[in-house]
Design an enzyme around this catalytic site. Structure first.
Site, PDB file in Angstrom:
ATOM      1  N   TRP A  28      39.865 -27.941  -0.198  1.00 50.52           N
ATOM      2  CA  TRP A  28      40.291 -29.360   0.061  1.00 50.52           C
ATOM      3  C   TRP A  28      39.974 -30.108  -1.084  1.00 50.52           C
ATOM      4  CZ3 TRP A  28      44.185 -28.723   2.702  1.00 50.52           C
ATOM      5  CH2 TRP A  28      44.092 -27.813   4.045  1.00 50.52           C
ATOM      6  N   LYS A  48      41.181 -32.622  13.669  1.00 48.87           N
ATOM      7  CA  LYS A  48      39.699 -31.800  13.819  1.00 48.87           C
ATOM      8  C   LYS A  48      38.725 -32.619  14.864  1.00 48.87           C
ATOM      9  CE  LYS A  48      41.449 -29.785  10.164  1.00 48.87           C
ATOM     10  NZ  LYS A  48      41.213 -30.160   8.609  1.00 48.87           N
ATOM     11  N   ASP A  60      36.887 -37.798   1.509  1.00 53.99           N
ATOM     12  CA  ASP A  60      37.847 -36.745   2.752  1.00 53.99           C
ATOM     13  C   ASP A  60      36.818 -36.530   3.846  1.00 53.99           C
ATOM     14  OD1 ASP A  60      39.288 -35.204   4.475  1.00 53.99           O
ATOM     15  OD2 ASP A  60      39.862 -33.939   2.686  1.00 53.99           O
TER      16      ASP A  60
HETATM   17  C1  LIG Z   1      42.144 -29.919   7.573  1.00 55.40           C
HETATM   18  C2  LIG Z   1      41.813 -30.579   6.416  1.00 55.40           C
HETATM   19  C3  LIG Z   1      42.720 -31.150   5.323  1.00 55.40           C
HETATM   20  C4  LIG Z   1      44.294 -31.232   5.363  1.00 55.40           C
HETATM   21  O1  LIG Z   1      44.888 -31.811   6.568  1.00 55.40           O
HETATM   22  P1  LIG Z   1      46.187 -31.922   7.064  1.00 55.40           P
HETATM   23  O2  LIG Z   1      46.267 -32.940   8.023  1.00 55.40           O
HETATM   24  O3  LIG Z   1      46.690 -30.569   7.457  1.00 55.40           O
HETATM   25  O4  LIG Z   1      47.018 -32.329   5.639  1.00 55.40           O
HETATM   26  C5  LIG Z   1      42.172 -31.921   4.290  1.00 55.40           C
HETATM   27  N1  LIG Z   1      40.761 -32.108   3.948  1.00 55.40           N
HETATM   28  C6  LIG Z   1      39.726 -31.511   4.849  1.00 55.40           C
HETATM   29  C7  LIG Z   1      38.601 -31.645   4.577  1.00 55.40           C
HETATM   30  C8  LIG Z   1      40.514 -30.678   5.985  1.00 55.40           C
HETATM   31  O5  LIG Z   1      39.428 -30.152   6.938  1.00 55.40           O
END
Ligand SMILES: *Cc1c(COP(=O)(O)O)cnc(C)c1O
Length: 361
Positions: free
Chosen positions: A102, A196, A172
């Site tokens: 990511w 999540k 993020d």
């Molecule tokens: C799942 C995830 C993403 C991607 O998210 P989407 O909503 O599928 O675009 C980005 N960063 C992290 C840390 C993630 O766990």
């Protein structure tokens, strides 16, 4: 009805009481005679829903007045471009720490819009640790400094933040939002896909310091401009109404069950320790991450034998422990134990693992 223990990395488990409440309110939300899915986002009743979701988030995360909360769509992925389009505007550069896929994706997307420098990486050891960061190696003129706080695929997390001085820190927090307190004042932008730890897929939460809004690049699409959403209270266009409603219920659940994010963290630490303690004494399974950097949310582990891993995943699924297969890039197993995974789910998993260990010694 039998519910499984769902260890999915995302979309993932939601609190059962929240699902029950949503079910109860499905056909008639609080006397409105409609479900939340059907009502106008411009109605008074929906204003109450989005307003209380925002105020609960502000309360729990202790978000200061000079930060905006935006309820957007597009997932973590769209933030990988939205952040540079709005922030990489003074000197056209930003610093990145690459701690997994990511973080790497965020860097690659940003490189379309300016200079995206990698200041450190843990790729050398399959992203099994968070690298030591030396502020003297950071770019003093970067427009922002980007980290991925919790690395969903590899199971690492930051326990101490980089010292970036006046350079805004952007994180993020897709897979750790609401799992423990964060000091929002240390960040310029925090963003998270909700699927999540907060809500169903479709909602992306952005927490942004106000002075970073309003400088987007000329080429920025309307929908990718933070100012457009900030000026319209996340109602420039139709927001993801139903996920925002569930988000509000999840926030209320955290307040009611755990009191605060300190309480949530204590619960998560206790829960993760059950699994890590077992892994540390197991002769069959082992964790794949440096102990000091272990995630509270995503716990990867292996036996060292691919066939045995596959057998474990299959047998676990047959008795109701689902989505334990590791990410396709690392293999093995991964148990995602987000806020809504009950302690008894982890206890039951460990019991099952111990039993599997005995039978396969
Ligand atoms: C799942 C995830 C993403 C991607 O998210 P989407 O909503 O599928 O675009 C980005 N960063 C992290 C840390 C993630 O766990």
């Amino acid at each position: 009805m039998k519910r499984v223990y769902n260890f999915s990395a995302g979309p993932s488990v939601l609190p059962e009481s929240v699902l029950r409440r949503a079910a109860e309110e499905m056909l008639d939300y609080q006397g409105s005679g409609q479900s939340v899915m059907e009502m106008s986002h411009r109605s008074k009743i929906y204003e109450g829903i989005i307003g209380s979701a925002e105020s609960s988030l502000r309360e729990l995360m202790n978000i200061p007045e000079n930060y905006k909360v935006l309820f957007l769509q597009g997932g973590g992925w769209s933030q990988f471009s939205m952040v540079p389009m709005n922030l990489m505007v003074k000197n056209g550069k930003a610093d990145f720490v690459v701690t997994g896929q990511w973080a790497a994706n965020a860097q690659k997307e940003a490189a379309r819009y300016g200079e995206a420098r990698i200041v450190a990486s843990s790729k050398d050891k399959m992203f099994s640790y968070i690298p030591e960061l030396d502020p003297s190696t950071f770019s003093p003129d970067a427009d922002y400094f980007h980290i991925c706080m919790n690395n969903t695929i590899y199971g690492t997390r930051y326990t101490k933040l980089p010292e970036t001085g006046n350079v805004p820190l952007v994180a993020d927090i897709s897979s750790c939002i609401l799992s423990e307190p964060v000091d929002v004042t240390k960040f310029g932008v925090l963003y998270a896909g909700a699927q999540k730890n907060v809500a169903p897929a479709g909602l992306t939460i952005v927490i942004i310091r106000e002075d970073l809004i309003g400088h987007a690049m000329e080429i920025t699409p309307t929908m990718f401009n933070y100012k457009v959403h900030a000026d319209n209270g996340s109602m420039f266009n139709t927001p993801p109404c139903y996920p925002i409603y569930i988000c509000g219920l999840v926030l209320e659940w955290i307040k009611k069950e755990f009191g605060s994010l300190e309480g949530m963290k204590a619960h998560n630490e206790k829960k993760a320790a059950i699994l890590y303690n077992y892994l540390d004494q197991s002769k069959l399974f082992r964790g794949t991450v440096e102990k000091k950097d272990r995630s509270l949310m995503n716990v990867p582990f292996v036996t060292g034998n691919e066939e045995l891993d596959a057998k474990f995943v299959k047998e676990a699924e047959a008795v109701g422990f689902v989505n334990l297969k590791g990410h396709r890039s690392v293999g093995g197993m991964r148990a995602s134990i987000y806020n809504a995974m009950p302690i008894k789910g982890v206890e039951a998993l460990v019991e099952f693992m111990a039993d599997f260990e005995k039978k396969n010694a």
